[in-house]
Write an enzyme that holds these catalytic residues in place. Structure first.
Site, PDB file in Angstrom:
ATOM      1  N   ASP A 198       0.847  -1.200   0.000  1.00  0.00           N
ATOM      2  CA  ASP A 198       0.000   0.000   0.000  1.00  0.00           C
ATOM      3  C   ASP A 198       0.879   1.245   0.000  1.00  0.00           C
ATOM      4  O   ASP A 198       0.659   2.185  -0.756  1.00  0.00           O
ATOM      5  CB  ASP A 198      -0.901  -0.034   1.248  1.00  0.00           C
ATOM      6  CG  ASP A 198      -1.809   1.186   1.366  1.00  0.00           C
ATOM      7  OD1 ASP A 198      -1.925   1.952   0.397  1.00  0.00           O
ATOM      8  OD2 ASP A 198      -2.403   1.360   2.451  1.00  0.00           O
ATOM      9  N   ASP A 235      -2.378   6.012 -12.109  1.00  0.00           N
ATOM     10  CA  ASP A 235      -0.998   5.793 -11.676  1.00  0.00           C
ATOM     11  C   ASP A 235      -0.928   4.828 -10.490  1.00  0.00           C
ATOM     12  O   ASP A 235      -1.787   4.842  -9.614  1.00  0.00           O
ATOM     13  CB  ASP A 235      -0.419   7.152 -11.256  1.00  0.00           C
ATOM     14  CG  ASP A 235       1.049   7.074 -10.884  1.00  0.00           C
ATOM     15  OD1 ASP A 235       1.853   6.697 -11.762  1.00  0.00           O
ATOM     16  OD2 ASP A 235       1.401   7.377  -9.724  1.00  0.00           O
ATOM     17  N   GLU A 265      -1.797   1.751 -14.666  1.00  0.00           N
ATOM     18  CA  GLU A 265      -0.425   1.279 -14.550  1.00  0.00           C
ATOM     19  C   GLU A 265      -0.318   0.372 -13.333  1.00  0.00           C
ATOM     20  O   GLU A 265      -0.437   0.829 -12.201  1.00  0.00           O
ATOM     21  CB  GLU A 265       0.539   2.460 -14.372  1.00  0.00           C
ATOM     22  CG  GLU A 265       1.975   2.007 -14.179  1.00  0.00           C
ATOM     23  CD  GLU A 265       2.718   2.749 -13.076  1.00  0.00           C
ATOM     24  OE1 GLU A 265       3.941   2.678 -13.042  1.00  0.00           O
ATOM     25  OE2 GLU A 265       2.077   3.387 -12.223  1.00  0.00           O
TER      26      GLU A 265
HETATM   27 CA    CA Z   1      -1.359   3.434  -1.136  1.00  0.00          CA
END
Ligand code: CA
Length: 495
Positions: A198, A235, A265
């Site tokens: 993350d 992104d 992406e």
């Molecule tokens: Ca994140």
């Protein structure tokens, strides 16, 4: 008349920071359209932490498209809001769609420091805490004093972020998991690289916070309304909760009142199954760049004749799910001296572009320097200055119109040899004189008998690039023997 979709990434990392890109794009849209380009991915249009120098991937204020005096500049690296909107209008006049670059993983350049409860994590396994909870100090408050609440009065603070990498109080750089009310650790992401990836960099956005989700939806609606873009390039999807991303896209599609093209992406060059799982989890809302095919191109370009061209598509996204793949040769991260440096050597670029432009599946996305060339200088991983020269791929000036005019109809594959592969397109009735035959070699001179279809019996094909001077006459069964030079590609078309 139906037309093949063809995209261009209209920038690269080292495009000059002179505020000229939006105007340059506007000026080029007519020429791009004539080459057959149907869509352009433009870089992030909002103000980054480095103001007029920011490439765009360190977003500060999503509502500042070059309109407010913030971070030392009104314009962004690419120009002003007015110029951006004018460029999009100009693209539309020329039949080119525009896709905005959306960076939702992180924010940068916070206006004020806050005291935050946090725990350090192991950088190699982010699920492992390596400290108890304690107070750190970090720039997590975004008030946007230069914008003064225009368009939105949302103030970002530490409840809007999952993590940071800096404790100003202790002058400590580490990965800190913010202990907010939304969970003790990170958001769920699609794969388990680094335990949980993350956190990538800067202030990581917390989408478990409903007010964050609502603000990003509100912003998306504002963006569509202000700019009239036709879709998005997303992104860093590896680092964002896929369920949030799918919901955001579904919301944008429901409010847009027009189809939106969306490509993401997700950087994984080895495991197509991870990309497929992402597509599943986002319910097919998001197409993905074929990162695996990109690395095949890179590897093939390095290995020369030792690369098995017959396997160039094996294990790629375009092989596994052609409807969801956006293919590319290079991008702003893979270009020399950038973070994911894996450029495709110059000799192989015409072959790679033929492989994405002249076949039936996939939506190809050209990289700006392939058409325009580029010279730049930067520090390499060795700390030394390096000069880079990226030459334009001259073949593209012919290959793009060939895609647009001739790459239609039944495809017959001859991906059957270690060094010499080819395919044909039969053409269709909708496009006059359509059809072509492609032959490429990463070793010696090549030749191969291939079928272009009986309707071409007796007709003559020539090499559109003029590399081979032979004339290939198609026999009564629709076959011809096509040729190519060593380490080269020839595209054969009706004389
Ligand atoms: Ca994140």
């Amino acid at each position: 008349m139906t037309k093949n979709l063809t995209l261009i990434q209209f920038f690269h990392w080292y495009y000059p920071s002179d505020g000229s890109l939006w105007n340059h794009f506007a000026d080029e849209t007519n020429r791009l359209s004539k080459l057959g380009i149907t869509g352009a991915w433009l870089p992030p249009a909002y103000k980054g932490a480095s103001g007029g120098l920011d490439v765009g991937y360190a977003p500060y204020d999503l509502y500042d498209l070059g309109e407010f005096d913030q971070k030392g500049s009104v314009r962004t690296k690419y120009g002003t809001k007015e110029e951006y909107i004018r460029a999009i209008k100009q693209a539309h006049r020329n039949g080119i769609q525009v896709y905005a670059d959306i960076v939702f993983n992180h924010k940068a350049g916070g206006d004020e420091k806050e005291i935050i409860p946090a725990r350090k994590v192991n950088p190699d396994n982010r699920t492992e805490f390596i400290s108890e909870k304690y107070d750190i100090e970090s720039y997590t408050k975004f008030t946007f004093p230069g914008r003064k609440g225009m368009y939105s009065d949302y103030v970002w603070d530490w409840h809007s972020f999952t993590g940071v990498d800096r404790d100003e109080k202790a002058q400590d750089n580490a990965i800190f998991s913010i202990q907010n009310e939304y969970g003790e650790g990170w958001e769920p992401v699609n794969d388990d690289e680094m335990g949980n990836y993350d956190y990538l960099m800067l202030n990581d956005i917390e989408t478990r916070n409903e007010s964050v989700r609502e603000e990003l939806k509100k912003w998306g609606e504002w963006y569509l309304q202000q700019t009239d873009v036709d879709g998005f390039r997303l992104d860093a999807l590896k680092h964002i909760n896929p369920y949030f991303m799918a919901d955001w896209i579904a919301h944008m599609r429901s409010v847009a009142g027009r189809p939106l093209f969306v490509v993401g992406e997700y950087w994984n060059v080895a495991q197509t199954e991870v990309l497929l799982r992402y597509i599943d989890r986002t319910r097919g809302e998001i197409q993905l760049f074929d990162t695996v095919l990109h690395i095949h191109f890179h590897n093939a370009s390095q290995a020369g004749k030792d690369y098995d061209l017959s396997g160039i598509f094996h294990g790629t996204l375009i092989e596994a799910n052609p409807m969801m793949a956006v293919t590319f040769v290079d991008n702003h991260d893979t270009q020399p001296l950038q973070s994911l440096e894996s450029p495709v050597d110059f000799w192989f670029k015409p072959l790679a572009y033929a492989l994405i432009l002249l076949r039936e599946s996939g939506i190809p996305c050209l990289f700006y320097p392939a058409l325009y060339g580029s010279d730049y200088k930067d520090k390499g991983p060795d700390g030394e200055d390096h000069d880079v020269h990226l030459a334009a791929v001259e073949e593209l000036k012919l290959m793009l119109p060939l895609r647009y005019e001739k790459a239609y109809g039944v495809q017959r594959d001859y991906l059957d040899h270690y060094n010499v592969i080819g395919w044909t397109r039969e053409g269709d009735d909708e496009h006059d004189h359509s059809g072509l035959a492609v032959l490429m070699s990463n070793g010696d001179e090549g030749f191969k008998s291939m079928e272009v279809g009986k309707k071409h019996a007796g007709k003559t094909f020539i090499d559109a690039f003029g590399y081979r001077k032979e004339k290939v006459v198609i026999d009564k069964n629709g076959w011809g023997t096509f040729l190519c030079n060593p380490g080269s590609v020839s595209v054969w078309v009706l004389r």
